[in-house]
Design a protein around this motif. Structure first.
Motif, mmCIF file in Angstrom:
data_model
loop_
_atom_site.group_PDB
_atom_site.id
_atom_site.type_symbol
_atom_site.label_atom_id
_atom_site.label_comp_id
_atom_site.label_asym_id
_atom_site.label_seq_id
_atom_site.Cartn_x
_atom_site.Cartn_y
_atom_site.Cartn_z
ATOM 1 N N LEU A 1 0.654 -1.097 -0.080
ATOM 2 C CA LEU A 1 -0.344 0.039 -0.194
ATOM 3 C C LEU A 1 0.908 1.145 0.313
ATOM 4 O O LEU A 1 0.224 2.606 -0.915
ATOM 5 C CB LEU A 1 -1.109 -0.435 1.027
ATOM 6 N N ASP A 2 2.226 0.868 0.691
ATOM 7 C CA ASP A 2 2.793 2.078 0.888
ATOM 8 C C ASP A 2 3.707 2.840 -0.362
ATOM 9 O O ASP A 2 3.404 3.995 -1.320
ATOM 10 C CB ASP A 2 3.557 1.915 2.312
ATOM 11 N N VAL A 3 3.645 1.660 -1.490
ATOM 12 C CA VAL A 3 4.384 1.487 -2.423
ATOM 13 C C VAL A 3 3.468 1.624 -3.534
ATOM 14 O O VAL A 3 4.001 3.239 -4.333
ATOM 15 C CB VAL A 3 4.826 0.566 -3.341
ATOM 16 N N ALA A 4 1.670 1.862 -3.536
ATOM 17 C CA ALA A 4 0.910 2.416 -4.247
ATOM 18 C C ALA A 4 0.387 4.100 -3.642
ATOM 19 O O ALA A 4 0.689 4.847 -4.989
ATOM 20 C CB ALA A 4 -0.645 1.274 -3.624
ATOM 21 N N ASP A 5 0.540 3.540 -3.395
ATOM 22 C CA ASP A 5 0.714 5.778 -2.332
ATOM 23 C C ASP A 5 1.756 6.157 -2.776
ATOM 24 O O ASP A 5 1.295 7.718 -3.063
ATOM 25 C CB ASP A 5 0.248 5.702 -0.687
ATOM 26 N N ALA A 6 3.259 5.976 -2.548
ATOM 27 C CA ALA A 6 3.711 6.752 -3.533
ATOM 28 C C ALA A 6 3.477 6.759 -5.235
ATOM 29 O O ALA A 6 3.971 7.948 -5.297
ATOM 30 C CB ALA A 6 5.136 5.970 -3.485
ATOM 31 N N LEU A 7 4.070 5.791 -5.765
ATOM 32 C CA LEU A 7 3.731 5.709 -6.825
ATOM 33 C C LEU A 7 1.648 6.508 -7.189
ATOM 34 O O LEU A 7 2.196 7.933 -8.087
ATOM 35 C CB LEU A 7 2.818 4.526 -7.743
ATOM 36 N N VAL A 8 1.177 6.568 -6.677
ATOM 37 C CA VAL A 8 -0.022 8.570 -6.681
ATOM 38 C C VAL A 8 0.029 9.668 -6.646
ATOM 39 O O VAL A 8 -0.039 10.142 -7.386
ATOM 40 C CB VAL A 8 -1.555 7.409 -5.749
ATOM 41 N N ASN A 9 0.966 9.736 -5.552
ATOM 42 C CA ASN A 9 1.715 10.828 -5.321
ATOM 43 C C ASN A 9 3.219 11.665 -6.358
ATOM 44 O O ASN A 9 3.137 12.547 -6.385
ATOM 45 C CB ASN A 9 2.910 10.877 -3.720
ATOM 46 N N ALA A 10 3.501 10.639 -7.024
ATOM 47 C CA ALA A 10 4.227 11.466 -7.582
ATOM 48 C C ALA A 10 3.864 10.670 -9.262
ATOM 49 O O ALA A 10 4.238 12.230 -9.378
ATOM 50 C CB ALA A 10 5.721 9.701 -7.931
ATOM 51 N N ALA A 11 2.974 10.493 -9.682
ATOM 52 C CA ALA A 11 1.746 10.786 -10.506
ATOM 53 C C ALA A 11 1.271 12.280 -10.281
ATOM 54 O O ALA A 11 1.342 12.515 -11.004
ATOM 55 C CB ALA A 11 0.836 9.473 -10.876
ATOM 56 N N HIS A 12 0.712 12.437 -9.710
ATOM 57 C CA HIS A 12 0.300 13.732 -9.267
ATOM 58 C C HIS A 12 1.209 14.774 -9.348
ATOM 59 O O HIS A 12 0.683 15.443 -9.778
ATOM 60 C CB HIS A 12 -0.978 13.670 -8.174
ATOM 61 N N ALA A 13 2.409 14.407 -8.917
ATOM 62 C CA ALA A 13 3.254 15.559 -9.145
ATOM 63 C C ALA A 13 3.660 15.930 -10.871
ATOM 64 O O ALA A 13 3.461 17.196 -11.080
ATOM 65 C CB ALA A 13 4.840 15.031 -8.325
ATOM 66 N N VAL A 14 3.918 14.527 -11.080
ATOM 67 C CA VAL A 14 3.699 15.184 -12.849
ATOM 68 C C VAL A 14 3.010 14.971 -13.903
ATOM 69 O O VAL A 14 3.050 16.204 -14.814
ATOM 70 C CB VAL A 14 4.636 13.535 -13.352
ATOM 71 N N HIS A 15 1.893 14.791 -13.421
ATOM 72 C CA HIS A 15 1.088 14.642 -14.228
ATOM 73 C C HIS A 15 0.133 15.862 -14.360
ATOM 74 O O HIS A 15 -0.592 16.882 -14.733
ATOM 75 C CB HIS A 15 -0.065 13.843 -13.826
ATOM 76 N N GLU A 16 -0.418 16.508 -12.888
ATOM 77 C CA GLU A 16 -0.885 17.269 -12.209
ATOM 78 C C GLU A 16 -1.556 18.376 -13.259
ATOM 79 O O GLU A 16 0.234 19.117 -12.897
ATOM 80 C CB GLU A 16 -1.720 17.475 -10.937
ATOM 81 N N GLY A 17 -1.836 19.396 -13.933
ATOM 82 C CA GLY A 17 -2.002 20.340 -14.992
ATOM 83 C C GLY A 17 -0.584 20.904 -16.000
ATOM 84 O O GLY A 17 -0.570 21.773 -16.548
ATOM 85 N N ASN A 18 -0.082 19.146 -16.183
ATOM 86 C CA ASN A 18 0.515 19.522 -17.585
ATOM 87 C C ASN A 18 -0.170 18.671 -18.423
ATOM 88 O O ASN A 18 0.355 17.566 -18.596
ATOM 89 C CB ASN A 18 2.073 18.928 -16.817
ATOM 90 N N ALA A 19 -0.376 19.233 -19.814
ATOM 91 C CA ALA A 19 -1.102 18.771 -20.552
ATOM 92 C C ALA A 19 -0.723 17.689 -21.411
ATOM 93 O O ALA A 19 -1.037 16.814 -22.157
ATOM 94 C CB ALA A 19 -2.120 20.154 -21.382
ATOM 95 N N ALA A 20 0.892 19.292 -21.652
ATOM 96 C CA ALA A 20 2.147 17.917 -22.693
ATOM 97 C C ALA A 20 2.496 16.312 -21.874
ATOM 98 O O ALA A 20 2.436 15.921 -23.348
ATOM 99 C CB ALA A 20 3.199 18.767 -22.600
ATOM 100 N N VAL A 21 2.150 16.549 -20.853
ATOM 101 C CA VAL A 21 3.115 15.256 -20.077
ATOM 102 C C VAL A 21 1.698 13.872 -20.363
ATOM 103 O O VAL A 21 1.463 12.733 -20.623
ATOM 104 C CB VAL A 21 3.716 15.090 -19.135
ATOM 105 N N GLN A 22 0.534 14.563 -19.537
ATOM 106 C CA GLN A 22 -0.968 13.630 -19.885
ATOM 107 C C GLN A 22 -0.903 13.036 -21.096
ATOM 108 O O GLN A 22 -1.222 12.038 -21.578
ATOM 109 C CB GLN A 22 -1.891 14.593 -19.187
#
Ligand SMILES: Cc1cc2nc3c(=O)[nH]c(=O)nc-3n(C[C@H](O)[C@H](O)[C@H](O)COP(=O)(O)O)c2cc1C
Length: 214
Positions: A115-136
């Motif tokens: 679960l802590d790995v999944a949480d870390a992945l979710v946090n990392a994905a949010h950091a990279v993708h949120e608000g970044n249309a080109a990356v998405q």
């Protein structure tokens, strides 16, 4: 219309499937795939990898004459869209990070990731993708493209033939098939039977032109 079961694959290796796959330009009309075979192809396509295991894709299988006609109208009239047994509209999804926790949950439930790995992945994905249309968009296109190639090789292994197509109007496809605002129609993949047996894979550039060993 004849519905064909998958031809018994003669122990096709992945190397044989890669070597024998050809982009088919003329499909023999009047063939159909059973829905169970369509499902199996998509099942295999979804075994392609995605960043963060986003699985940010959706597959619309146009297999009725009406759906194929509708698709052909927004695919520059390409005849193969109507003649192929099924044409997959492979869509990549934007905003994949927002669904990631839900998508990873089955792997957590099955003890594949902690679960802590999944949480870390979710946090990392949010950091990279949120608000970044080109990356998405890049990630949507990467995921759908990997799925498309996997689907074509799966089809080849089952004795069908295929053709990838980018010759379509993305807005037209989105409207005609009521795609979501966050879905990008990335590529079409036609699957069916070839009209002739003499289509040959085109020549590739020499390895020396495309490979750098460092
Ligand atoms: C992303 C992509 C888009 C393509 N779009 C079309 C298309 O719209 N119509 C078509 O007839 N072929 C299309 N093709 C097929 C290519 O022309 C073909 O893969 C290429 O010429 C190599 O042929 P081969 O795979 O038989 O060696 C497309 C292939 C790819 C990978």
């Amino acid at each position: 219309m004849a519905i064909h079961q998958a031809l018994a694959p003669a122990a096709t290796t992945i190397q044989q499937a890669i070597a024998s796959r050809v982009s088919i330009h003329a499909f023999a009309p009047g063939h159909a795939l059973a829905d169970a075979d369509i499902e199996q192809l998509v099942q295999q396509a979804t075994q392609a990898p995605t960043a963060f295991n986003f699985q940010n894709w959706r597959f619309v299988a146009a297999r009725s004459p009406a759906a194929k006609q509708r698709l052909r109208a927004v695919a520059y009239g390409q005849q193969k869209v109507e003649d192929a047994a099924v044409v997959f509209i492979i869509c990549g999804s934007l905003q994949a990070h927002r669904r990631l926790a839900e998508v990873l949950q089955p792997s957590v439930d099955d003890g594949i990731i902690a679960l802590d790995v999944a949480d870390a992945l979710v946090n990392a994905a949010h950091a990279v993708h949120e608000g970044n249309a080109a990356v998405q968009r890049d990630e949507a296109i990467r995921s759908a493209s990997l799925a498309a190639m996997t689907l074509m090789l799966a089809a080849q292994g089952q004795g069908w033939v295929s053709c990838a197509m980018s010759g379509f109007d993305p807005q037209g496809v989105s409207q005609a098939f009521a795609l979501g605002a966050e879905e990008v129609p990335v590529v079409l993949v036609a699957v069916g039977h070839a009209a002739t047996a003499d289509e040959r894979q085109k020549r590739r550039r020499p390895l020396a032109d495309v490979l750098e060993l460092v």
